[in-house]
Design a protein around this motif. Structure first.
Motif, PDB file in Angstrom:
ATOM      1  N   THR A 235       0.829  -1.198   0.000  1.00 54.45           N
ATOM      2  CA  THR A 235       0.000   0.000   0.000  1.00 54.45           C
ATOM      3  C   THR A 235       0.869   1.256   0.000  1.00 54.45           C
ATOM      4  OG1 THR A 235      -1.650   1.233   1.278  1.00 54.45           O
ATOM      5  CG2 THR A 235      -0.134  -0.146   2.530  1.00 54.45           C
ATOM      6  N   ASN A 236       0.339   2.329  -0.594  1.00 58.10           N
ATOM      7  CA  ASN A 236       1.029   3.626  -0.493  1.00 58.10           C
ATOM      8  C   ASN A 236       0.392   4.496   0.585  1.00 58.10           C
ATOM      9  OD1 ASN A 236      -1.376   4.153  -1.831  1.00 58.10           O
ATOM     10  ND2 ASN A 236      -0.489   5.794  -3.092  1.00 58.10           N
ATOM     11  N   GLY A 237      -0.439   3.863   1.437  1.00 49.80           N
ATOM     12  CA  GLY A 237      -1.046   4.581   2.560  1.00 49.80           C
ATOM     13  C   GLY A 237      -1.140   3.676   3.767  1.00 49.80           C
ATOM     14  N   GLY A 238      -0.626   4.141   4.903  1.00 45.05           N
ATOM     15  CA  GLY A 238      -0.607   3.295   6.097  1.00 45.05           C
ATOM     16  C   GLY A 238      -1.991   2.894   6.573  1.00 45.05           C
ATOM     17  N   GLY A 239      -2.950   3.827   6.540  1.00 47.35           N
ATOM     18  CA  GLY A 239      -4.296   3.535   7.031  1.00 47.35           C
ATOM     19  C   GLY A 239      -4.960   2.386   6.307  1.00 47.35           C
ATOM     20  N   PRO A 240      -5.047   2.422   4.962  1.00 50.58           N
ATOM     21  CA  PRO A 240      -5.642   1.285   4.259  1.00 50.58           C
ATOM     22  C   PRO A 240      -4.940  -0.036   4.529  1.00 50.58           C
ATOM     23  CG  PRO A 240      -5.509   3.190   2.812  1.00 50.58           C
ATOM     24  CD  PRO A 240      -4.751   3.555   4.062  1.00 50.58           C
ATOM     25  N   GLY A 241      -3.617   0.028   4.746  1.00 51.61           N
ATOM     26  CA  GLY A 241      -2.896  -1.197   5.058  1.00 51.61           C
ATOM     27  C   GLY A 241      -3.354  -1.801   6.369  1.00 51.61           C
ATOM     28  N   VAL A 242      -3.581  -0.940   7.375  1.00 51.40           N
ATOM     29  CA  VAL A 242      -4.063  -1.429   8.671  1.00 51.40           C
ATOM     30  C   VAL A 242      -5.469  -1.981   8.535  1.00 51.40           C
ATOM     31  CG1 VAL A 242      -4.645  -0.758  11.025  1.00 51.40           C
ATOM     32  CG2 VAL A 242      -2.578   0.148   9.948  1.00 51.40           C
ATOM     33  N   VAL A 243      -6.325  -1.294   7.757  1.00 50.56           N
ATOM     34  CA  VAL A 243      -7.694  -1.776   7.526  1.00 50.56           C
ATOM     35  C   VAL A 243      -7.661  -3.162   6.897  1.00 50.56           C
ATOM     36  CG1 VAL A 243      -9.790  -1.408   6.178  1.00 50.56           C
ATOM     37  CG2 VAL A 243      -8.723   0.517   7.356  1.00 50.56           C
ATOM     38  N   ALA A 244      -6.804  -3.359   5.900  1.00 50.05           N
ATOM     39  CA  ALA A 244      -6.692  -4.659   5.238  1.00 50.05           C
ATOM     40  C   ALA A 244      -6.168  -5.726   6.195  1.00 50.05           C
ATOM     41  CB  ALA A 244      -5.775  -4.548   4.017  1.00 50.05           C
ATOM     42  N   ALA A 245      -5.190  -5.372   7.024  1.00 46.78           N
ATOM     43  CA  ALA A 245      -4.629  -6.331   7.982  1.00 46.78           C
ATOM     44  C   ALA A 245      -5.684  -6.748   9.007  1.00 46.78           C
ATOM     45  CB  ALA A 245      -3.416  -5.735   8.673  1.00 46.78           C
ATOM     46  N   ASP A 246      -6.478  -5.776   9.489  1.00 48.15           N
ATOM     47  CA  ASP A 246      -7.554  -6.098  10.433  1.00 48.15           C
ATOM     48  C   ASP A 246      -8.572  -7.027   9.785  1.00 48.15           C
ATOM     49  OD1 ASP A 246      -6.440  -4.596  12.422  1.00 48.15           O
ATOM     50  OD2 ASP A 246      -7.789  -2.881  12.203  1.00 48.15           O
ATOM     51  N   SER A 247      -8.915  -6.728   8.544  1.00 46.93           N
ATOM     52  CA  SER A 247      -9.880  -7.567   7.840  1.00 46.93           C
ATOM     53  C   SER A 247      -9.347  -8.979   7.651  1.00 46.93           C
ATOM     54  CB  SER A 247     -10.214  -6.942   6.479  1.00 46.93           C
ATOM     55  OG  SER A 247     -11.187  -7.697   5.805  1.00 46.93           O
TER      56      SER A 247
END
Length: 871
Positions: free
Chosen positions: A290-302
């Motif tokens: 990802t080029n954005g930390g937030g979406p990466g965390v959202v994906a990891a949580d999912s």
């Protein structure tokens, strides 16, 4: 039928779709009021057509259908798609019309899809017999739906998403052809690689589950089942009956079949998208870029929520990325390449992740930034992924409308999702399918040699005594006697009718004892003070008996009280109370439940369900689905309970419901699980007076159990007695040794190729059978296979193909003849009309045997001879 030129008419839309589809073969319009339709001849009736069509599509009012199907049958037409509505969904009059239509269909052997359906598409032959807005794109997916609206919506979406189909089937009311037959066709269809099902309800549970189990062995099947929540609750006389819901049973059926279930319409779309991807993962480990930390965390949580393991990057991968990433990159998974990432950084991260042996798939995400255009990032990812066989998913965030970057990714085989959660959910469906496949390949543990044989005479005697008294609920004493007849662990219990009898029974059993009220009208004894525990002497028994009777009379003055039941006080260290139960579902038949037990069972509601029959792995899997399983495994200073003993209880209950179709509900609560074993402390059984005999071929169950009735002995030509029985899942080691012991010639005659070893998948396929549609009989000598004969269904569903192998040292002794004769008998009993075989020309012994048993030659091709016997 009903072809029209009228704008907006159903017949007009369907005729246009058929004409525009490029259909191979003739297309005839039937309308008694018109001489032509869109410039093509129109015929007044089916009998006036120039040739007999393979299929009719009917779009006329419901009242005309009985006569139309009658006419079609008389004309030799054998298939009809009925789009018309106004049948069962329209009330009593419509149900009567549907019945008349189906009577005509059955008289003439006309198979019907519908009524009240969207129709059928088959893209490889140009068939679009629907009133959908447009045709399906060619592809490798199949869609089968009871809802025409769902079909139409999914097709509309699929055209925009460039997702294609081999077949689209709208079943509508499913008055005749149902899911089972369509699935059987799709299993055998080499063009179909995955199947999507939209299900509202099932008519034939046996056919449905059997077809699902066959399908999921060879291709992914994803099911959206609606109607998950009931608006009301039914009355039930047991804990199990009160807690088992229709949707939970359906879920258990899907789990047993190895099917992936989705819960929402959006998830079905996501499944369609991921299943249309060009690559399938070899594992479940997901990398996120990802080029954005937030979406990466959202994906990891999912990923965590959906049970998807995140890949751990290798030191080599991290070192590679260190060379191209800024110092502040995440140095782990998710791979955060930082918001200022140019296209080159997307490419390097994609290539490095896909090259890592610990990564099975990649989710690439782009968050809108001014530094890099979405199209440039998409091109970089697609180019870097081109040489990899691992699946790449994308989530190009922001604008939800179709745009150039999304379309480009799709064209390059990178499936795109609107959100990180959608993408991870979609990947989780592939993971679930892989896990299901792995479970199907597992070899079950061998059954214990001392597995008890049910005492059916005692069981039937208990049932008949209750029915003679017009009772449908067994007393606790009768219930435990029934369980004992099936080898289940129950304590000794003595029924008493007075306080003095209670004392005598307690002295005979030995103190301390427990005492319970004995009444056919009281289900939950604790609620009315009907259980007394830890009675240490005769005085305590006398006092407890009197006090219990007073309590029960006060709280349940209407109840018939027959006395009490005295049993040993069951005290084991580190005991946990569990529930084992059976409820009968109106569609799927008996269902076994397991979970937390005791008086709070309905409040805790920690139960899992499974369809019988159960073997050891299935019983363990059932227990593992509950929260209670963690307590059974031991914690802190509490040792684990004897899980093997609980498995024996579950498999014993499974044997009971297979053999005793008249058991409608069963509650074993509590079952006392402890480190030294398991004991059934209390039991309740409800019987069905309308079902006194177990139906032929276990028709009361959704899954055909192991057919014990086919076990026996055969006498060989030399006088030796050889055991014969159906093959079992746990026979994989025996099957492997048998195959290894065959000569090269025998193996070649069986498989028509040199096959020194059977793969794990082949072993599972040969030993884990669906006894409803296939069978393998094995002959054993000193515990080893000496011969195997089997049959499996042909795609027509009416005939089967046999195969026969006899160990080299046992050939010419009568093993093969007896096995093949028994296969013919059992195939006939299963409803097959013919048995086919394919035998090499040089296998004279097999050809002679087939001829002696009534097989005749039907064709020759190359070095292979086809034989057939009518059954």
């Amino acid at each position: 039928m009903g072809a029209s030129e009228r704008e907006g008419s159903l017949g007009g839309i369907v005729y246009r779709n058929l004409a525009a589809g490029g259909l191979r073969g003739g297309l005839y319009a039937v309308n008694p009021k018109r001489r032509s339709i869109f410039g093509k001849p129109a015929y007044p009736s089916l009998s006036k057509l120039p040739s007999v069509p393979d299929l009719i599509v009917v779009a006329t009012p419901a009242r005309t259908l009985p006569d139309i199907i009658e006419e079609a049958g008389a004309a030799g037409i054998r298939a009809a798609i009925v789009l018309s509505s106004g049948f069962g969904e329209a009330g009593p009059e419509g149900r009567a019309l549907e019945a008349q239509m189906m009577q005509a269909a059955k008289r003439h052997g006309v198979r019907v899809i519908g009524p009240n359906c969207l129709g059928v598409m088959r893209t490889d032959v140009g068939l679009n017999a629907t009133f959908a807005r447009g045709p399906a794109l060619p592809g490798a997916l199949a869609l089968v739906s009871q809802s025409g609206a769902i079909c139409g919506a999914l097709l509309d979406w699929a055209n925009h998403a460039q997702v294609g189909f081999t077949s689209v089937v709208s079943l509508g009311a499913g008055a005749d052809v149902d899911f089972g037959e369509i699935l059987d066709f799709l299993v055998a269809d080499p063009a179909t690689e995955a199947v999507l099902l939209y299900v509202e309800g099932i008519r034939d549970a046996r056919r449905y589950v059997s077809a699902l189990r066959a399908a999921t062995r060879v291709k992914p099947v994803v099911v959206l089942k609606v109607g998950r929540y009931s608006t009301g609750s039914r009355a039930a006389s047991s804990h199990t009956g009160a807690m088992v819901g229709a949707d939970a049973v359906f879920d258990a059926a899907l789990r047993r079949a190895g099917t992936v279930r989705v819960r929402t319409y959006t998830q079905l779309f996501a499944a369609a998208r991921i299943l249309s991807a060009p690559h399938f993962p070899e594992g479940e480990r997901l990398a996120i870029m990802t080029n954005g930390g937030g979406p990466g965390v959202v994906a990891a949580d999912s990923a965590t929520e959906n049970g998807v393991p995140l890949a751990e990057l290798s030191p080599e991968t991290i070192a590679t990325l260190d060379k191209s990433m800024p110092p502040q990159w995440s140095r782990g998974n998710p791979i955060d390449i930082i918001g200022d990432a140019p296209p080159e950084r997307f490419a390097v991260a994609t290539a490095a992740a896909l090259a890592d042996p610990g990564v099975d798939a990649l989710l690439a995400m782009y968050s809108p930034v001014a530094v890099t255009e979405p199209q440039a990032a998409a091109a970089a990812v697609a180019s870097a992924a081109k040489e990899s066989k691992k699946p790449v998913l994308a989530a190009w965030l922001g604008d939800i409308n179709p745009n150039d970057s999304r379309l480009y990714l799709e064209s390059q085989g990178v499936v795109n999702f609107y959100t990180p959660e959608n993408a991870v959910e979609a990947f989780s469906f592939l993971c679930a399918y892989r896990r299901n496949q792995a479970q199907l390949m597992q070899v079950p543990e061998a059954l214990p040699a001392d597995e008890p044989t049910p005492d059916m005479k005692a069981a039937l005697s208990i049932r008949d005594a209750a029915l003679a008294e017009k009772r449908t609920i067994l007393s606790e004493h009768e219930a435990k006697a029934l369980l004992a007849a099936f080898g289940l662990p129950v304590p000794r219990s003595v029924p008493v009718s007075s306080r003095d009898e209670a004392v005598h029974a307690a002295q005979e059993i030995g103190f301390p004892v427990a005492m319970k009220i004995r009444s056919p009208d009281i289900t939950h004894k604790t609620d009315v003070g009907g259980v007394r525990l830890n009675l240490q002497n005769a005085d305590m028994v006398l006092s407890a008996y009197d006090d219990m009777m007073r309590h029960v009379k006060k709280l349940r003055p209407d109840a018939r009280v027959e006395g009490a039941l005295v049993q040993p006080m069951l005290r084991y260290p580190h005991t946990r109370e569990v529930l084992v139960g059976v409820a009968t579902d109106p569609v799927f038949g008996p269902v076994i439940s397991f979970g937390a037990g005791g008086v709070s069972v309905e409040a805790v509601r920690d139960t899992a369900l499974a369809l019988p029959p159960l073997n050891v792995p299935l019983a363990r899997d059932l227990m593992a689905q509950t929260r209670m399983h963690r307590l059974l495994g031991g914690y802190r200073d509490v040792p684990p309970a004897d899980l093997d003993a609980l498995v024996r209880v579950l498999t014993g209950v499974s044997r009971l419901v297979c053999a005793a179709a008249w058991v409608k509900e069963l509650d074993l609560n509590p079952v006392l699980a402890h480190p030294g074993g398991a004991t059934i402390a209390d039991a309740r059984v409800v019987i069905d007076p309308a079902r006194r005999e177990t139906p032929a071929r276990y028709a009361h169950m959704a899954i055909h159990p192991y057919p014990t009735e086919l076990e026996g002995e055969i006498r060989l030509l030399d006088g030796r007695a050889v055991r014969v029985r159906p093959i079992r899942p746990e026979d994989a080691p025996l099957e492997r040794r048998f195959h290894q012991g065959l000569s090269d010639r025998s193996r070649y005659h069986r498989f028509m190729q040199h096959l020194p070893e059977l793969s794990p998948r082949m072993l599972a396929r040969f030993t884990q059978l669906d006894y409803d549609r296939e069978l393998a009989l094995v002959a054993l000598w000193e515990g080893e296979f000496i011969g195997v004969g089997r049959y499996a269904p042909n795609p027509d569903g009416r005939s089967a193909e046999f195969a026969l192998t006899v160990g080299d040292a046992w050939q010419g002794k009568g093993v093969g003849r007896t096995l093949l004769a028994k296969l013919c008998d059992t195939a006939r009993a299963a409803g097959y009309t013919a048995l086919y075989g394919y035998i090499l020309k040089d296998n004279r012994d097999m050809l002679d045997l087939a001829a002696r048993l009534g097989f005749t030659e039907t064709s020759r091709e190359g070095n292979e001879i086809a034989v057939m016997r009518r059954l």
